[in-house]
Design a protein around this motif. Structure first.
Motif, PDB file in Angstrom:
ATOM      1  N   ASP A  22      -5.811  17.973  10.732  1.00 61.03           N
ATOM      2  CA  ASP A  22      -6.957  17.739  11.608  1.00 61.03           C
ATOM      3  C   ASP A  22      -6.888  16.286  12.030  1.00 61.03           C
ATOM      4  O   ASP A  22      -7.129  15.382  11.215  1.00 61.03           O
ATOM      5  CB  ASP A  22      -8.259  18.051  10.875  1.00 61.03           C
ATOM      6  N   GLN A  23      -6.590  16.031  13.289  1.00 63.44           N
ATOM      7  CA  GLN A  23      -6.347  14.664  13.725  1.00 63.44           C
ATOM      8  C   GLN A  23      -7.623  13.862  13.835  1.00 63.44           C
ATOM      9  O   GLN A  23      -7.572  12.644  13.948  1.00 63.44           O
ATOM     10  CB  GLN A  23      -5.584  14.669  15.063  1.00 63.44           C
ATOM     11  N   VAL A  24      -8.789  14.503  13.755  1.00 66.99           N
ATOM     12  CA  VAL A  24     -10.057  13.790  13.845  1.00 66.99           C
ATOM     13  C   VAL A  24     -10.365  13.099  12.519  1.00 66.99           C
ATOM     14  O   VAL A  24     -10.662  11.900  12.479  1.00 66.99           O
ATOM     15  CB  VAL A  24     -11.192  14.749  14.256  1.00 66.99           C
ATOM     16  N   ASP A  25     -10.321  13.831  11.423  1.00 63.81           N
ATOM     17  CA  ASP A  25     -10.656  13.255  10.113  1.00 63.81           C
ATOM     18  C   ASP A  25      -9.424  13.063   9.228  1.00 63.81           C
ATOM     19  O   ASP A  25      -9.530  12.559   8.113  1.00 63.81           O
ATOM     20  CB  ASP A  25     -11.691  14.119   9.406  1.00 63.81           C
ATOM     21  N   GLY A  26      -8.248  13.490   9.704  1.00 65.64           N
ATOM     22  CA  GLY A  26      -7.020  13.291   8.942  1.00 65.64           C
ATOM     23  C   GLY A  26      -6.815  14.269   7.805  1.00 65.64           C
ATOM     24  O   GLY A  26      -5.954  14.017   6.935  1.00 65.64           O
ATOM     25  N   HIS A  52       0.837  -1.189   0.000  1.00 66.28           N
ATOM     26  CA  HIS A  52       0.000   0.000   0.000  1.00 66.28           C
ATOM     27  C   HIS A  52       0.879   1.248   0.000  1.00 66.28           C
ATOM     28  O   HIS A  52       1.857   1.330   0.749  1.00 66.28           O
ATOM     29  CB  HIS A  52      -0.927   0.023   1.224  1.00 66.28           C
ATOM     30  N   MET A  53       0.519   2.214  -0.826  1.00 64.69           N
ATOM     31  CA  MET A  53       1.237   3.481  -0.901  1.00 64.69           C
ATOM     32  C   MET A  53       0.495   4.517  -0.048  1.00 64.69           C
ATOM     33  O   MET A  53      -0.642   4.894  -0.361  1.00 64.69           O
ATOM     34  CB  MET A  53       1.320   3.951  -2.346  1.00 64.69           C
ATOM     35  N   VAL A  54       1.158   4.967   1.031  1.00 62.19           N
ATOM     36  CA  VAL A  54       0.526   5.836   2.026  1.00 62.19           C
ATOM     37  C   VAL A  54       1.294   7.147   2.108  1.00 62.19           C
ATOM     38  O   VAL A  54       2.534   7.131   2.187  1.00 62.19           O
ATOM     39  CB  VAL A  54       0.500   5.155   3.410  1.00 62.19           C
ATOM     40  N   PRO A  55       0.640   8.296   2.103  1.00 57.20           N
ATOM     41  CA  PRO A  55       1.340   9.562   2.313  1.00 57.20           C
ATOM     42  C   PRO A  55       2.003   9.618   3.693  1.00 57.20           C
ATOM     43  O   PRO A  55       1.529   9.002   4.654  1.00 57.20           O
ATOM     44  CB  PRO A  55       0.240  10.620   2.175  1.00 57.20           C
ATOM     45  N   ALA A  79      -8.728   0.861   6.979  1.00 58.60           N
ATOM     46  CA  ALA A  79      -8.450   2.114   6.280  1.00 58.60           C
ATOM     47  C   ALA A  79      -7.425   1.926   5.163  1.00 58.60           C
ATOM     48  O   ALA A  79      -7.305   2.788   4.281  1.00 58.60           O
ATOM     49  CB  ALA A  79      -7.977   3.174   7.279  1.00 58.60           C
ATOM     50  N   ALA A  80      -6.682   0.836   5.201  1.00 56.90           N
ATOM     51  CA  ALA A  80      -5.670   0.606   4.164  1.00 56.90           C
ATOM     52  C   ALA A  80      -6.284   0.419   2.784  1.00 56.90           C
ATOM     53  O   ALA A  80      -5.623   0.639   1.762  1.00 56.90           O
ATOM     54  CB  ALA A  80      -4.830  -0.611   4.536  1.00 56.90           C
ATOM     55  N   ALA A  81      -7.538   0.034   2.732  1.00 59.52           N
ATOM     56  CA  ALA A  81      -8.193  -0.175   1.440  1.00 59.52           C
ATOM     57  C   ALA A  81      -8.338   1.124   0.660  1.00 59.52           C
ATOM     58  O   ALA A  81      -8.550   1.092  -0.564  1.00 59.52           O
ATOM     59  CB  ALA A  81      -9.552  -0.823   1.646  1.00 59.52           C
ATOM     60  N   ALA A 123      -1.341   8.215  12.060  1.00 59.45           N
ATOM     61  CA  ALA A 123      -1.812   6.928  12.576  1.00 59.45           C
ATOM     62  C   ALA A 123      -1.009   6.506  13.801  1.00 59.45           C
ATOM     63  O   ALA A 123      -1.576   5.951  14.761  1.00 59.45           O
ATOM     64  CB  ALA A 123      -1.714   5.875  11.471  1.00 59.45           C
ATOM     65  N   TYR A 124       0.283   6.765  13.794  1.00 63.83           N
ATOM     66  CA  TYR A 124       1.092   6.414  14.969  1.00 63.83           C
ATOM     67  C   TYR A 124       0.760   7.326  16.155  1.00 63.83           C
ATOM     68  O   TYR A 124       0.650   6.842  17.306  1.00 63.83           O
ATOM     69  CB  TYR A 124       2.572   6.528  14.621  1.00 63.83           C
TER      70      TYR A 124
END
Length: 516
Positions: free
Chosen positions: A133-137, A93-96, A289-291, A103-104
């Motif tokens: 925004d740590q609630v919705d990212g 998975h390619m994640v920003p 959420a990885a999907a 997430a950490y």
């Protein structure tokens, strides 16, 4: 038990975290950092090497993770990583980068009470400030500075240690080795109050640096860092409620102290800030959420890759078949007027209608067979002039010998070529050959002139034959110039044999060396 692998790509290398979750909720993290060097600087290749390292060498037994994710910062990194992993068997998975770090931070619970958080990532090549925004990212604002980085800290420490050495000593010190030791000071001062830099030189002791001295040395970088974070927070549409420090530079206690002095908001520090992004990618890979993130490598890209390979193979086969077919048709089709030039041609002029009776009348008696009809007669005429000696007088005897050879008829082209056979010397004939009349059926051949004997040629002594008035008597057989009036010498073109008119004549003259 679930195993996931998370990686964070940076300009100086790739950090990898192998996360193991047990059924009782316990977690274990194995972290490794693969640095980039002069021979291996491609980010995609470093990611592939990190996967091999964390799955085959770090665990006790080779392990196949249940999920893999890699965090990238720029689009250039994403493209390089995707290109490298597409050739591999792993589904990644390619994640920003900001999503993996968030997430950490959520997993630690340190920012649960804050809505807006400024994540300050201090790396080796630069510093990135991301307001999220740590609630919705949602990413609210982000900015990066290359002036504030971990390499600037290493340079200041190196200059401080070099200034403590004499100029004569600095010339004998390996700069690369000294810089590596200065780089370890910031890591050692993270847990100790004093650090020592050893100098590889005789009569030169180690250079000691304390925690307070270190903070004073890197104070220019700390001021620039505080100014950069303040400017980014002011430019953000929403003011951050907390500041979280991550990255290798966040391991330095002086950095956290300088940020707390510069801001009234809370500064969040982590026990292992350099592993935050890689560990967050590993945590995110095992969740639903990885999907939402694209996949490279095996899985979705595998079908497209196999289809592309099959299509490419078919196209290649069609192109090769067309080339072979076109070339074969062109080569096998006969041309209307081929332009063929032989490498060499032997041409012999032939006479297709020879008269055996005439030839038999003029030949010297021999056991040679009579040439058949359609064969060519090659006549070789040899003039032999003996070499006179002092003890014995000799006269030049002109001798005409006809030798007949048989050649197969050959097609005549541009230039004629005559095959000549020169026999050995035979005694001269005592009588001249008969001269038959010309054959009207034979073609007319060009007249061949005999060369004149040079005037400077030595004359043989006269013989005893004399005339009544004392002059030597002419001998028609031995003296070519002693013929009586009205008598034609054999070399004259008037009474040439018939064969000379119907065959090719080649004259060979052998000249003796001058008399000594």
């Amino acid at each position: 038990m679930k195993i996931s692998l998370g990686m964070a790509a940076g300009s100086a290398g790739v950090g990898s975290a192998l996360l193991t979750r047990h059924s009782n909720g316990a977690q274990e993290v194995e972290y490794r950092y693969l640095s980039a060097d002069q021979a291996n600087t491609d980010t995609g290749d470093l990611v592939r090497s990190s996967i091999a390292l964390m799955t085959t060498q770090v665990p006790t037994n080779p392990t196949t993770p249940d999920a893999l994710a890699v965090a990238y910062r720029t689009e250039e990194q994403r493209a390089a990583i995707a290109s490298a992993l597409t050739r591999g068997p792993n589904k990644v998975h390619m994640v920003p980068e900001a999503d993996a770090t968030l997430a950490y931070l959520r997993h630690t619970g340190e920012i649960a009470q804050y809505t807006t958080v400024a994540i300050v990532d201090i790396g080796a090549s630069g510093t990135t400030v991301s307001v999220v925004d740590q609630v919705d990212g949602t990413m609210i604002h982000s900015k990066r500075s290359k002036a504030v980085n971990g390499n600037a800290v290493d340079d200041l420490v190196y200059e401080h240690v070099s200034a403590a050495l004499l100029p004569s000593t600095r010339r004998h010190i390996d700069e690369r080795s000294l810089r590596a030791r200065c780089r370890g000071i910031k890591e050692q001062l993270s847990v100790d109050s004093t650090s020592v830099v050893d100098i590889d030189h005789a009569n030169v002791g180690p250079v000691e640096i304390t925690f307070d001295e270190f903070a004073n040395i890197i104070s220019p970088v700390l001021r620039d860092l505080a100014d950069f974070v303040r400017t980014t927070a002011i430019d953000s549409p929403r003011h951050p409620q907390a500041i979280a420090l991550i990255g290798g530079g966040a391991c330095i206690p002086a950095v956290a102290a300088a940020m707390q002095d510069a801001f009234d908001t809370r500064v969040v520090t982590l026990s292992e800030p350099d592993t935050a992004t890689a560990t967050g990618a590993a945590l995110l890979a095992t969740t639903a959420a990885a999907a939402a993130y694209p996949v490279v490598g095996a899985g979705e890209a595998a079908g497209r890759t196999s289809t592309t390979k099959v299509t490419g193979a078919l196209l290649g086969a069609l192109v090769v078949g067309g080339l072979v077919l076109g070339y074969g048709v062109r080569e096998l089709a006969p041309s209307a007027d081929p332009d063929v030039s032989p490498a060499s041609t032997d041409v012999v002029r032939t006479t297709t209608d020879a008269n055996p009776e005439t030839s038999r009348a003029t030949d010297i008696p021999s056991h040679d067979p009579v040439p058949a009809r359609g064969e060519s007669n090659v006549i070789v005429t040899t003039t032999i002039i003996p070499n006179p000696s002092r003890s014995q007088a000799a006269e030049p005897v002109p001798t005409t010998q006809d030798f007949t050879t048989t050649e197969e008829p050959t097609t005549t082209t541009d230039a004629p070529t005559t095959t000549t056979t020169t026999p050995g010397t035979t005694p001269p004939s005592s009588q001249n050959p008969s001269t038959p009349g010309p054959d009207p059926t034979q073609p007319s051949w060009p007249h061949i002139e005999w060369p004149d004997i040079p005037t400077f040629w030595p004359q043989p002594p006269a013989q005893n034959n004399t005339t009544p008035n004392g002059a030597p008597a002419p001998n028609p057989q031995n003296d070519p110039e002693g013929f009586a009036p009205g008598q034609v010498p054999p070399s004259s073109g008037q009474d040439q044999p018939a064969e000379s008119e119907q065959s090719t004549g080649v004259t060979t003259t052998t000249l003796p060396p001058p008399a000594g």
